[in-house]
Design an enzyme around this catalytic site. Structure first.
Site, PDB file in Angstrom:
ATOM      1  N   SER A 193      64.983 -15.827 -65.888  1.00  0.00           N
ATOM      2  CA  SER A 193      65.904 -15.459 -66.882  1.00  0.00           C
ATOM      3  C   SER A 193      65.930 -13.806 -66.621  1.00  0.00           C
ATOM      4  O   SER A 193      66.274 -13.600 -65.722  1.00  0.00           O
ATOM      5  CB  SER A 193      65.704 -15.914 -68.435  1.00  0.00           C
ATOM      6  N   ASP A 226      66.779 -20.176 -63.455  1.00  0.00           N
ATOM      7  CA  ASP A 226      67.976 -20.435 -64.644  1.00  0.00           C
ATOM      8  C   ASP A 226      68.149 -19.319 -64.990  1.00  0.00           C
ATOM      9  O   ASP A 226      68.391 -18.769 -66.295  1.00  0.00           O
ATOM     10  CB  ASP A 226      67.230 -21.144 -65.519  1.00  0.00           C
ATOM     11  N   HIS A 352      65.776 -24.449 -70.530  1.00  0.00           N
ATOM     12  CA  HIS A 352      65.949 -23.004 -69.912  1.00  0.00           C
ATOM     13  C   HIS A 352      64.534 -22.600 -69.480  1.00  0.00           C
ATOM     14  O   HIS A 352      64.713 -22.111 -68.369  1.00  0.00           O
ATOM     15  CB  HIS A 352      66.170 -22.230 -71.096  1.00  0.00           C
TER      16      HIS A 352
END
Length: 390
Positions: A193, A226, A352
């Site tokens: 992320s 992700d 996630h």
């Protein structure tokens, strides 16, 4: 932001939190959950080495073993602190040096996402270290104002360049203190992320500084988990809603762990018991609040992700993007992927936090990526031309 986070906003899970069914002990050596009903999640970690780390099974009564007071010792050999800006400020680094005396050092260096911490990669780092025969070192870094990193300046400077330079400083510290002089250090950078944006910018800064050209370090690969620029920028509008509906505090660490599982923020209880305690901070009254004030980072949200796709594609090293769904690619990455500029992997049935939900799958991908891109790898035709589903 992933589809998982968007769905969280719709579910309003914060209002559905039941009274805790966990038994709290002073050291939280074990968290015991009794089954109150068919919709309850029951957490279990496998004690057998034959059990698959990605597996989550449901039974009527489960026991989760954990030691949040020092969980890192089962996954890293060292937990060190290096000076950060300001007095009594320090950067937290978890590290397992390679056992390859006489050889040039090789490291995988991990950076977590916003609101998470270095132990988000604990399972992956431990499994990967063994998978690569203990010849490749592992290091995971707590971002400023996250985990065990503390900055007394309290200015919440979360500019992308600040985070990238923090990462580089920690990287040099690791390489200087825990590496031999047998050759040029080789690194693989992995970010989840926000961490994907940080390691991409750090790689860019290393190239701009001449460190790579001058053979101070060899950047052999970069992996983003992700994170896609277009999806991340679109998802920023959901952040305020997400922050407003999540619980503001928990009665205990066990409540915090349980919430992460019940809300599907994390899907692997074994990892949740390791990574959740550092994201919470104990208050004087014994309750727990969030360690990082994510709302204070809002001025930097756009900067974190804007231009990331182009930056990622421009890095002169092996590149891999691991996603939880095929719908996440933006136009620039679609074109780059069609041109074979990076390897794309799609991990199914995960949220996630791919590295926590399916650590063995991620380890397998990283091990193969390492084999293809390490300095002495035999030249192979890249496998980046079509996405893989695992």
């Amino acid at each position: 932001m992933s589809d998982l986070q968007k769905n969280i906003l719709k579910s309003k899970f914060s209002s559905a939190m039941p009274d805790s069914t966990y038994t709290r002990t002073s050291s939280l050596d074990s968290i015991v959950a009794e089954a109150p009903g068919p919709d309850e999640y029951h957490l279990s970690t496998a004690s057998s080495s034959e059990s698959h780390p990605d597996s989550i099974h449901v039974t009527e009564t489960r026991i989760v073993t954990a030691n949040p007071e020092s969980p890192w010792t089962d996954y890293f050999k060292l937990h060190e602190f290096l000076p950060l800006s300001g007095p009594r400020s320090f950067h937290s680094v978890y590290c397992t040096p390679p056992e390859n005396k006489g050889k040039a050092p090789v490291y995988f260096v991990f950076h977590h996402g916003a609101g998470s911490n270095a132990l988000s990669f604990a399972l992956v780092a431990s499994l990967l270290f063994r998978e690569l025969n203990k010849e490749v070192g592992m290091a995971s870094i707590d971002c400023r104002d996250h985990g065990e990193t503390h900055d007394t300046a309290d200015d919440y400077d979360f500019r992308l360049d600040t985070l990238a330079n923090d990462f580089i400083e920690a990287l040099w510290y690791i390489l200087s203190k825990h590496s031999s002089d047998a050759g040029i250090p080789e690194i693989f950078l992995v970010g989840h992320s926000l961490g994907g944006a940080v390691v991409s910018r750090a790689a860019e800064l290393l190239m701009e500084s001449g460190a790579i050209k001058e053979n101070k370090v060899r950047l052999s690969g970069i992996v983003a988990l992700d994170i896609v620029e277009g999806t991340a920028l679109d998802g920023l509008s959901y952040m305020h809603g997400f922050l407003s509906i999540r619980p503001s505090k928990f009665r205990s660490l066990s409540d915090g762990i349980k919430w992460h599982i019940r809300s599907h923020t994390l899907r692997n209880p074994a990892s949740a018991c390791i990574s959740v305690p550092p994201v919470l901070s104990e208050e004087p009254n014994g309750t727990y609040t969030w360690r990082t004030e994510l709302a204070r980072t809002e001025p930097f949200w756009q900067e974190w992700f804007k231009g990331m796709s182009a930056r990622f594609l421009s890095i002169r090293a092996g590149k891999m993007l691991i996603l939880a769904g095929t719908d996440r690619l933006d136009k620039e990455l679609i074109i780059g992927q069609m041109q074979g500029k990076f390897q794309l992997e799609v991990v199914s049935d995960t949220g996630h936090f791919i590295q926590e939900d399916k650590p063995s799958t991620v380890v397998s991908l990283l091990s193969q990526f390492y084999s293809r891109n390490r300095r002495d790898a035999v030249l192979q035709i890249p496998s980046a031309f079509s996405p893989k589903f695992v």
